[in-house]
Scaffold this active site. Structure first.
Site, PDB file in Angstrom:
ATOM      1  N   GLU A 192       0.826  -1.216   0.000  1.00 36.79           N
ATOM      2  CA  GLU A 192       0.000   0.000   0.000  1.00 36.79           C
ATOM      3  C   GLU A 192       0.856   1.260   0.000  1.00 36.79           C
ATOM      4  O   GLU A 192       1.162   1.817   1.058  1.00 36.79           O
ATOM      5  CB  GLU A 192      -0.903   0.040   1.244  1.00 36.79           C
ATOM      6  CG  GLU A 192      -1.996  -0.993   1.240  1.00 36.79           C
ATOM      7  CD  GLU A 192      -2.945  -0.867   2.440  1.00 36.79           C
ATOM      8  OE1 GLU A 192      -2.675  -0.038   3.344  1.00 36.79           O
ATOM      9  OE2 GLU A 192      -3.936  -1.607   2.470  1.00 36.79           O
ATOM     10  N   GLU A 279      -6.072  -7.556  -0.117  1.00 39.25           N
ATOM     11  CA  GLU A 279      -6.320  -7.375   1.313  1.00 39.25           C
ATOM     12  C   GLU A 279      -7.666  -6.700   1.515  1.00 39.25           C
ATOM     13  O   GLU A 279      -7.974  -5.713   0.851  1.00 39.25           O
ATOM     14  CB  GLU A 279      -5.208  -6.491   1.907  1.00 39.25           C
ATOM     15  CG  GLU A 279      -5.249  -6.382   3.406  1.00 39.25           C
ATOM     16  CD  GLU A 279      -4.149  -5.457   3.930  1.00 39.25           C
ATOM     17  OE1 GLU A 279      -2.950  -5.746   3.724  1.00 39.25           O
ATOM     18  OE2 GLU A 279      -4.504  -4.438   4.549  1.00 39.25           O
TER      19      GLU A 279
HETATM   20  C1  IDC Z   1      -2.303  -3.313  10.750  1.00 32.62           C
HETATM   21  C2  IDC Z   1      -2.449  -4.448  11.748  1.00 32.62           C
HETATM   22  C3  IDC Z   1      -2.022  -3.974  13.117  1.00 32.62           C
HETATM   23  C4  IDC Z   1      -0.603  -3.440  13.022  1.00 32.62           C
HETATM   24  C5  IDC Z   1      -0.488  -2.356  11.970  1.00 32.62           C
HETATM   25  C6  IDC Z   1       0.958  -1.928  11.773  1.00 32.62           C
HETATM   26  O1  IDC Z   1      -3.787  -4.900  11.730  1.00 32.62           O
HETATM   27  O2  IDC Z   1      -2.091  -5.038  14.059  1.00 32.62           O
HETATM   28  O3  IDC Z   1      -0.206  -2.914  14.285  1.00 32.62           O
HETATM   29  O4  IDC Z   1      -0.975  -2.833  10.727  1.00 32.62           O
HETATM   30  O5  IDC Z   1       1.028  -0.696  11.208  1.00 32.62           O
HETATM   31  C7  IDC Z   1      -3.738  -1.939   6.047  1.00 32.62           C
HETATM   32  C8  IDC Z   1      -2.381  -2.527   6.037  1.00 32.62           C
HETATM   33  C9  IDC Z   1      -2.196  -3.483   7.187  1.00 32.62           C
HETATM   34  C10 IDC Z   1      -2.844  -2.940   8.447  1.00 32.62           C
HETATM   35  C11 IDC Z   1      -4.363  -2.887   8.200  1.00 32.62           C
HETATM   36  C12 IDC Z   1      -5.158  -2.398   9.408  1.00 32.62           C
HETATM   37  O6  IDC Z   1      -2.048  -3.140   4.822  1.00 32.62           O
HETATM   38  O7  IDC Z   1      -0.813  -3.660   7.397  1.00 32.62           O
HETATM   39  O8  IDC Z   1      -2.584  -3.851   9.495  1.00 32.62           O
HETATM   40  N1  IDC Z   1      -4.622  -2.045   7.053  1.00 32.62           N
HETATM   41  O9  IDC Z   1      -4.766  -1.101   9.746  1.00 32.62           O
HETATM   42  N2  IDC Z   1      -4.282  -1.198   5.088  1.00 32.62           N
HETATM   43  C13 IDC Z   1      -5.493  -0.791   5.491  1.00 32.62           C
HETATM   44  C14 IDC Z   1      -5.739  -1.324   6.742  1.00 32.62           C
END
Ligand code: IDC
Length: 357
Positions: A192, A279
């Site tokens: 992303e 995702e």
């Molecule tokens: C989130 C995880 C969380 C972690 C964080 C790190 O759920 O536990 O602490 O990242 O920065 C994304 C991302 C994905 C995110 C997720 C939710 O690709 O890495 O995971 N998210 O925020 N894009 C949109 C949402």
């Protein structure tokens, strides 16, 4: 023993009825019958790639129209779970875990998410050899089970994939040279990009990484992230990359991204853009908050309608809404319904009730 016999009888009876009415496929009729007598779900005795495994039946994939086709030229959709960051939750990279996802969760694909810049990320102090060993274990297990597997270079905090372009080129060079003869490995080169990183900048990164993979594996299927946390697919639709077999990532979190992003997807499909939802979450974009299953169902209906592939975030027991296992569940496979979180229960039922073509 008695109970088991009775259960088998019940399943056969229901399957016969449902198959005669033609309403359910074999897998969904079994799912329906099983749901009357919920898990613990048995992990099959021989978890190897049989002739009926997804990869044995569908072989090499190609990009065609909005999604993928299989080795017979038929539309084929990948569905599965994304791991959480493999550095943080390595315990789910096992044969038993993937076998549960294939046989009990009715999925054909697993995404291995490797953060690049978060704590212990590949480019921020993580042990690169250990992380690569985890990826290799993941690919080996997926291969043994005949599942497709996505190697996800999980750009997030780094925002612009160009920040770690050198490491990305080396990583994908090594992986594609290892897996050039695998039918089941897909490459996701930047999860992303975000914070005003432009599509032009992502394209320039892609033009340096895609040729590295293609030099080893000319037909590899590659997923490219899009601006604004992989939401701005319209920018890719207006100016796509000049390579075959490329899909563009669209990510949604159902409590945040609703009609407007689905409309964008339909516009881009009409323009001929190939898309992979590598995702998605049922909750909001923080990965937490409340789930919106109504919106999530509309999303999955739309994706199924166009045979667009998707992976759900995330396979872990972290105390956050998007993790599909309950925080107190320590098991790595064969989960019962009450060991799943709210989002876990929902997605488990979705995977099982939506028949794979
Ligand atoms: C989130 C995880 C969380 C972690 C964080 C790190 O759920 O536990 O602490 O990242 O920065 C994304 C991302 C994905 C995110 C997720 C939710 O690709 O890495 O995971 N998210 O925020 N894009 C949109 C949402």
């Amino acid at each position: 023993m008695y109970v088991k016999k009775y259960r088998v009888l019940l399943i056969s009876l229901l399957s016969a009825v449902l198959l005669t009415t033609g309403t359910f496929s074999i897998s969904t009729s079994k799912a329906f019958a099983d749901s009357l007598n919920p898990p613990p779900v048995p992990v099959s005795d021989s978890p190897s790639a049989t002739s009926s495994s997804p990869v044995a039946a569908h072989g090499n994939l190609h990009v065609d129209g909005p999604g993928l086709t299989d080795c017979h030229g038929e539309k084929y959709q990948l569905r599965g779970m994304s791991t959480h960051g493999i550095a943080w939750f390595p315990q789910y990279i096992t044969l038993e875990t993937f076998c549960t996802l294939r046989d009990d969760w009715n999925t054909n694909c697993i995404r291995l998410a490797m953060y690049t810049e978060e704590y212990n990320g590949y480019c921020s102090g993580g042990n690169q050899d250990e992380l690569k060993a985890l990826i290799q274990k993941g690919v080996d297990y997926a291969t043994e089970l005949g599942m497709y597997v996505i190697l996800d270079w999980h750009v997030l905090n780094d925002r612009d994939p160009n920040v770690h372009k050198t490491e990305a080129r080396a990583f994908f060079q090594e992986m594609s040279s290892l897996y050039k003869n695998h039918k089941n490995v897909l490459y996701e080169i930047c999860n992303e990009p975000n914070s005003n990183v432009t599509w032009d900048s992502i394209k320039s990164y892609a033009r340096e990484v895609i040729p590295v993979i293609r030099a080893n594996d000319p037909d590899a299927v590659i997923i490219v992230g899009t601006p604004t946390w992989s939401q701005d697919i319209h920018q890719a639709a207006s100016a796509p990359l000049e390579y075959e077999n490329v899909l563009y990532a669209l990510h949604f979190y159902a409590a945040t991204h609703t009609d407007w992003l689905r409309q964008r997807l339909e516009t881009c499909i009409a323009q001929g853009l190939p898309v992979f939802v590598s995702e998605f979450g049922t909750c909001d974009a923080s990965g937490n908050g409340s789930n919106d299953f109504h919106q999530a169902a509309q999303w999955l209906d739309l994706l199924d309608n166009y045979s667009i592939s998707y992976c759900c975030w995330n396979l872990a027991n972290k105390a956050e809404a998007s993790s599909v296992l309950s925080p107190d569940c320590k098991k790595i496979s064969g989960w019962s319904l009450d060991e799943l979180s709210e989002s876990g229960k929902w997605i488990f039922e979705q995977f099982r009730s939506r028949s794979l073509h």
